[in-house]
Design a protein around this motif. Structure first.
Motif, mmCIF file in Angstrom:
data_model
loop_
_atom_site.group_PDB
_atom_site.id
_atom_site.type_symbol
_atom_site.label_atom_id
_atom_site.label_comp_id
_atom_site.label_asym_id
_atom_site.label_seq_id
_atom_site.Cartn_x
_atom_site.Cartn_y
_atom_site.Cartn_z
ATOM 1 N N ASN A 225 0.817 -1.224 0.000
ATOM 2 C CA ASN A 225 0.000 0.000 0.000
ATOM 3 C C ASN A 225 0.847 1.268 0.000
ATOM 4 O O ASN A 225 0.315 2.378 0.092
ATOM 5 C CB ASN A 225 -0.929 0.009 1.220
ATOM 6 C CG ASN A 225 -1.946 -1.113 1.148
ATOM 7 O OD1 ASN A 225 -2.462 -1.413 0.068
ATOM 8 N ND2 ASN A 225 -2.227 -1.738 2.288
ATOM 9 N N GLN A 226 2.163 1.103 -0.075
ATOM 10 C CA GLN A 226 3.043 2.273 -0.033
ATOM 11 C C GLN A 226 3.003 3.022 -1.367
ATOM 12 O O GLN A 226 2.836 2.426 -2.437
ATOM 13 C CB GLN A 226 4.476 1.832 0.288
ATOM 14 C CG GLN A 226 5.390 3.004 0.641
ATOM 15 C CD GLN A 226 6.595 2.538 1.444
ATOM 16 O OE1 GLN A 226 6.472 1.639 2.266
ATOM 17 N NE2 GLN A 226 7.748 3.160 1.210
ATOM 18 N N ARG A 227 3.185 4.335 -1.317
ATOM 19 C CA ARG A 227 3.098 5.175 -2.513
ATOM 20 C C ARG A 227 4.252 4.902 -3.478
ATOM 21 O O ARG A 227 5.395 4.739 -3.063
ATOM 22 C CB ARG A 227 3.109 6.658 -2.097
ATOM 23 C CG ARG A 227 2.841 7.638 -3.244
ATOM 24 C CD ARG A 227 2.746 9.061 -2.709
ATOM 25 N NE ARG A 227 4.014 9.505 -2.151
ATOM 26 C CZ ARG A 227 4.983 10.075 -2.869
ATOM 27 N NH1 ARG A 227 4.828 10.248 -4.177
ATOM 28 N NH2 ARG A 227 6.096 10.472 -2.280
ATOM 29 N N LEU A 228 3.918 4.851 -4.763
ATOM 30 C CA LEU A 228 4.923 4.640 -5.804
ATOM 31 C C LEU A 228 5.680 5.942 -6.048
ATOM 32 O O LEU A 228 5.072 7.000 -6.188
ATOM 33 C CB LEU A 228 4.249 4.171 -7.097
ATOM 34 C CG LEU A 228 5.160 3.935 -8.301
ATOM 35 C CD1 LEU A 228 6.091 2.759 -8.045
ATOM 36 C CD2 LEU A 228 4.322 3.670 -9.552
ATOM 37 N N THR A 229 7.003 5.858 -6.110
ATOM 38 C CA THR A 229 7.826 7.053 -6.332
ATOM 39 C C THR A 229 8.777 6.829 -7.500
ATOM 40 O O THR A 229 9.048 5.694 -7.905
ATOM 41 C CB THR A 229 8.663 7.389 -5.080
ATOM 42 O OG1 THR A 229 9.577 6.305 -4.838
ATOM 43 C CG2 THR A 229 7.773 7.584 -3.863
ATOM 44 N N THR A 230 9.287 7.931 -8.027
ATOM 45 C CA THR A 230 10.278 7.857 -9.109
ATOM 46 C C THR A 230 11.534 7.135 -8.620
ATOM 47 O O THR A 230 12.140 6.350 -9.358
ATOM 48 C CB THR A 230 10.648 9.271 -9.585
ATOM 49 O OG1 THR A 230 9.474 9.936 -10.058
ATOM 50 C CG2 THR A 230 11.685 9.214 -10.705
ATOM 51 N N GLU A 231 11.912 7.398 -7.382
ATOM 52 C CA GLU A 231 13.098 6.752 -6.808
ATOM 53 C C GLU A 231 12.955 5.229 -6.821
ATOM 54 O O GLU A 231 13.911 4.507 -7.123
ATOM 55 C CB GLU A 231 13.313 7.243 -5.372
ATOM 56 C CG GLU A 231 14.555 6.658 -4.707
ATOM 57 C CD GLU A 231 14.689 7.083 -3.254
ATOM 58 O OE1 GLU A 231 15.601 6.565 -2.577
ATOM 59 O OE2 GLU A 231 13.886 7.917 -2.795
ATOM 60 N N TYR A 232 11.745 4.751 -6.506
ATOM 61 C CA TYR A 232 11.506 3.302 -6.472
ATOM 62 C C TYR A 232 11.634 2.699 -7.868
ATOM 63 O O TYR A 232 12.304 1.669 -8.059
ATOM 64 C CB TYR A 232 10.108 3.032 -5.912
ATOM 65 C CG TYR A 232 9.801 1.552 -5.750
ATOM 66 C CD1 TYR A 232 10.264 0.847 -4.656
ATOM 67 C CD2 TYR A 232 9.049 0.872 -6.701
ATOM 68 C CE1 TYR A 232 9.981 -0.513 -4.502
ATOM 69 C CE2 TYR A 232 8.759 -0.474 -6.571
ATOM 70 C CZ TYR A 232 9.232 -1.165 -5.471
ATOM 71 O OH TYR A 232 8.956 -2.503 -5.329
ATOM 72 N N VAL A 233 11.034 3.339 -8.860
ATOM 73 C CA VAL A 233 11.070 2.814 -10.234
ATOM 74 C C VAL A 233 12.491 2.833 -10.780
ATOM 75 O O VAL A 233 12.966 1.849 -11.369
ATOM 76 C CB VAL A 233 10.118 3.611 -11.146
ATOM 77 C CG1 VAL A 233 10.256 3.153 -12.596
ATOM 78 C CG2 VAL A 233 8.675 3.451 -10.690
ATOM 79 N N LEU A 234 13.193 3.948 -10.601
ATOM 80 C CA LEU A 234 14.577 4.035 -11.091
ATOM 81 C C LEU A 234 15.464 2.992 -10.404
ATOM 82 O O LEU A 234 16.316 2.364 -11.046
ATOM 83 C CB LEU A 234 15.129 5.435 -10.843
ATOM 84 C CG LEU A 234 14.544 6.580 -11.687
ATOM 85 C CD1 LEU A 234 15.120 7.911 -11.254
ATOM 86 C CD2 LEU A 234 14.798 6.334 -13.172
ATOM 87 N N GLY A 235 15.273 2.807 -9.120
ATOM 88 C CA GLY A 235 16.069 1.820 -8.388
ATOM 89 C C GLY A 235 15.814 0.407 -8.882
ATOM 90 O O GLY A 235 16.752 -0.385 -9.039
ATOM 91 N N CYS A 236 14.549 0.084 -9.123
ATOM 92 C CA CYS A 236 14.209 -1.260 -9.633
ATOM 93 C C CYS A 236 14.843 -1.507 -10.999
ATOM 94 O O CYS A 236 15.417 -2.572 -11.252
ATOM 95 C CB CYS A 236 12.695 -1.419 -9.720
ATOM 96 S SG CYS A 236 11.865 -1.574 -8.123
ATOM 97 N N LEU A 237 14.727 -0.516 -11.888
ATOM 98 C CA LEU A 237 15.297 -0.668 -13.232
ATOM 99 C C LEU A 237 16.815 -0.803 -13.170
ATOM 100 O O LEU A 237 17.415 -1.590 -13.917
ATOM 101 C CB LEU A 237 14.907 0.521 -14.105
ATOM 102 C CG LEU A 237 13.409 0.630 -14.452
ATOM 103 C CD1 LEU A 237 13.130 1.919 -15.205
ATOM 104 C CD2 LEU A 237 12.966 -0.581 -15.281
ATOM 105 N N SER A 238 17.447 -0.045 -12.291
ATOM 106 C CA SER A 238 18.897 -0.129 -12.128
ATOM 107 C C SER A 238 19.310 -1.523 -11.654
ATOM 108 O O SER A 238 20.265 -2.115 -12.186
ATOM 109 C CB SER A 238 19.370 0.922 -11.125
ATOM 110 O OG SER A 238 20.765 0.809 -10.896
ATOM 111 N N LEU A 239 18.574 -2.068 -10.694
ATOM 112 C CA LEU A 239 18.885 -3.408 -10.188
ATOM 113 C C LEU A 239 18.670 -4.472 -11.260
ATOM 114 O O LEU A 239 19.453 -5.425 -11.371
ATOM 115 C CB LEU A 239 18.023 -3.711 -8.960
ATOM 116 C CG LEU A 239 18.373 -2.927 -7.683
ATOM 117 C CD1 LEU A 239 17.320 -3.161 -6.606
ATOM 118 C CD2 LEU A 239 19.764 -3.333 -7.175
#
Length: 667
Positions: free
Chosen positions: A40-54
């Protein structure tokens, strides 16, 4: 193709169809799993960029560097995979058997989830989709039924061979990777700034960021992006190393473009994240969605087919290395690598369908997916480290172990969180397969080690009796050639039961006695023999040396050997008066099989008794030696004998005289 599979456009096309099914369908569910990890946590740009980087760096380090650049250099006469690698290094250290067993068992177990999760993910795109105003897939039950139908058909056709449909796999996968790249670029073009994720900094920060509720355990979902990496190494023998080198950069580029395209679409629609079903399908334009689903389903079927044939190959290699019981194999086509193992096919089918029924949705399957394969990768790293110690300087081998060992331990720890979410299913399957391997391998070795020395005799010392029996006209001729499939060691020692069968049980008079030992070599395609006549013309100590991927059709090899020995004048011709074959020079054959049953007159600790009994049980309930050695149409006699290991010491019996009985007898 193996080493013969040099670079060619056709070879590259086949490689795309054979090798990349699993890793190529990862975009169907990886980003979806990462969105689920948010809760339920809010989606952020930091989360998406981090996932793609990993994702980018996981594919770079694990798939590209470890498997494509390093593992594929560990070629066993053109063959790859964990068992081929083990065969390459097993002479170095005995403990290397453990990572080979664990890795092989985990690879087979995790494979039951691959067809289930890929086909289910593909069909879920059809849910609620209107085609010409009509919805064909209304709910998840329809998805489950469709998945079961497709997988059942796929397992049924294995018996007929897949050479014909396999030719279509390459072009379909070319279309699939092109589709991934094109629609990835279309969505990426709306936010080129997302390419910042190519920096590893974003991935490292995400592991410790408050926007990531799972912290380091998010790696359990990131790992799904590279679950098919092992196939690049395992299928090297089928498609050729150079063709993998040529195609992987294009596949890697297509995957990354699609992942980044999904990321760009997610950021654009972040406000509606809770309504997302799967970003892979939602980023497609409406008029292309149905085509995308059909193409994804075909790619999922290809991934499942690659997994099934890969399982057959893995089991075939394990049997050749005597790590699994012998199972009947057939060859449905003349294509290299086309092998069919019925029991494996239907066990895999049953497990896969049960997984579909149990988990129901791809989300639940993703939660359990990848746990076992992390074990396989870690075990492969241990084996590769040992291989590299002989090939490069020690510090390079140590660096490899430290870097990839730490990375894969992190992935393993992260994946352990999946145990409670369904990972226990693959873990239990891994333990079951591992138990079978341990029982078979160690039970066999323990039996040989505990064999009472009194149960072994020297074949050399019985030459005279065998020659005399062969020439004794008072005994009816049993067969022109008696073949004993028995292990004769370099010192000519053999189990007593072998000679007991010929001399004691029923004197088997024959013109030639064949003692055949089948040795499995560390190379995949070896086939040669040595024939020791032991100073006679009618006793042959035949040692067959066959590779762990070579057919064990003893009957066919024996015919070749007989003709060779006749040409050399080592044995006499056996002309037949009555025959349908003109110029026949050799007589009839009878193969004697010894079936062991553990004797009750055996003194062993309970655990050793259980281990050897379990090994004999597996032997008697898997493929028979007749099937394994290709003797279905030969004259075969099976004799049951007791297996004595450490005989019990019986107390001496003394005569106790009873006076009354003696007196009455005198009277």
């Amino acid at each position: 193709m193996g080493q013969k599979g040099r670079f060619s456009l056709i070879g590259c096309l086949i490689t795309l169809g054979v090798v990349y099914g699993d890793i190529g369908t990862s975009p169907l569910y990886v980003m979806n799993a990462l969105l689920d990890d948010l809760g339920n946590q809010r989606l952020t740009t930091e989360y998406v960029l981090g996932c793609l980087s990993l994702i980018f760096w996981t594919l770079m380090l694990i798939t590209t560097v470890k498997y494509v650049l390093i593992a594929m250099s560990a070629s066993n006469k053109g063959e790859g995979g964990i068992f081929a690698l083990y065969a390459l290094v097993r002479k170095n250290t005995k403990w290397l058997l453990l990572p080979a067993l664990v890795g092989g068992a985990a690879l087979l177990a995790d494979g039951t989830l691959t067809p289930a999760v890929t086909v289910t993910s593909a069909l879920e795109g059809l849910k609620g989709l209107a085609i010409n105003g009509q919805v064909f897939v209304n709910n998840q039950t329809d998805v489950v039924i469709g998945t079961i139908v497709i997988l059942t058909i796929l397992f049924v056709i294995q018996n007929f061979g897949t050479a014909t449909i396999g030719k279509a796999f390459g072009p379909i996968m070319v279309l699939w990777f092109g589709f991934l790249a094109v629609f990835g670029v279309i969505n990426l073009s709306e936010n080129w700034g997302i390419l910042r994720a190519l920096s590893p900094v974003y991935g490292i920060k995400l592991l410790f960021s408050p926007v990531n509720p799972l912290k380091i355990f998010i790696l359990g979902s990131i790992f799904l992006a590279t679950t098919g990496a092992e196939a690049l190494y395992s299928d090297m023998g089928h498609v050729g190393r150079s063709n993998v080198y040529a195609t992987w950069p294009l596949v890697y580029l297509s995957l990354i473009l699609n992942y980044f395209g999904q990321g760009a679409w997610i950021l654009k629609h972040a406000a509606a994240q809770h309504s997302m079903t799967n970003p892979f399908y939602q980023m497609l334009p409406d008029n292309f969605r149905f085509f995308g689903i059909v193409l994804a389903t075909l790619a999922a079927i290809i991934a499942s087919q690659a997994l099934i044939t890969g399982s057959f190959t893995l089991v075939e290699e394990a049997m050749g290395l005597k790590l699994l019981p012998h199972l009947k194999m057939t060859y449905p086509s003349l294509e290299r690598g086309q092998v069919y193992i019925s029991k494996v096919n239907w066990l895999l089918c049953a497990c896969t369908l049960l997984i579909v029924l149990y988990f129901q949705t791809s989300d639940h399957m993703e939660a359990a997916y990848g746990l076992a394969i992390t074990l396989t990768m870690l075990m492969t790293t241990l084996l590769l480290h040992n291989y590299l110690q002989k090939k490069v300087k020690q510090y390079w081998a140590t660096l490899f172990l430290v870097v990839f060992g730490l990375i894969e331990i992190l992935f393993l720890l992260a994946s352990l969180t999946k145990i409670m979410h369904g990972g226990y299913v693959t873990l239990l399957l891994t333990l079951l397969i591992l138990a079978i391997m341990v029982i078979w391998y160690f039970g066999n070795h323990m039996r040989d080690d505990l064999m009472d020395e009194s149960e072994k005799v020297s074949l050399f010392k019985y030459r005279k009796q065998l020659i005399e029996l062969s020439q004794d006209d008072s005994i009816p001729l049993f067969m022109n050639n008696v073949v004993m499939l028995a292990k004769v060691k370099p010192d000519y020692s053999v189990k007593r039961e072998v000679l007991y069968s010929i001399l004691d049980k029923q004197p088997k008079r024959a013109k030639v006695y064949w003692f055949v030992t089948v040795n499995t070599t560390d190379e995949p395609d070896t086939s040669y023999y040595t024939a020791d006549m032991m100073g006679t013309r009618n006793i042959v100590n035949l040692q067959l040396y066959l590779g762990f991927k070579t057919s064990h059709q003893v009957g066919g090899y024996l015919r070749q050997v007989v003709n060779d020995l006749i040409k050399k004048g080592a044995i006499d011709e056996q002309p037949q008066k009555y025959t349908t074959l003109a110029g026949r020079r050799i007589g009839d054959f009878c193969f004697i099989m010894i079936r062991e049953l553990l004797s009750s007159d055996t003194a062993l600790p309970a655990w050793k008794h259980w281990l050897i009994s379990a090994r004999i049980f597996l032997q008697n309930h898997s493929s028979t030696p007749i099937q394994w050695f290709g003797l279905e149409f030969s004259d075969v006699r099976t004799e049951r004998v007791p297996l004595f290991l450490k005989r019990r010491k019986l107390k001496k019996v003394y005569l106790k005289e009873i006076k009354n009985s003696i007196k009455s007898s005198k009277t």
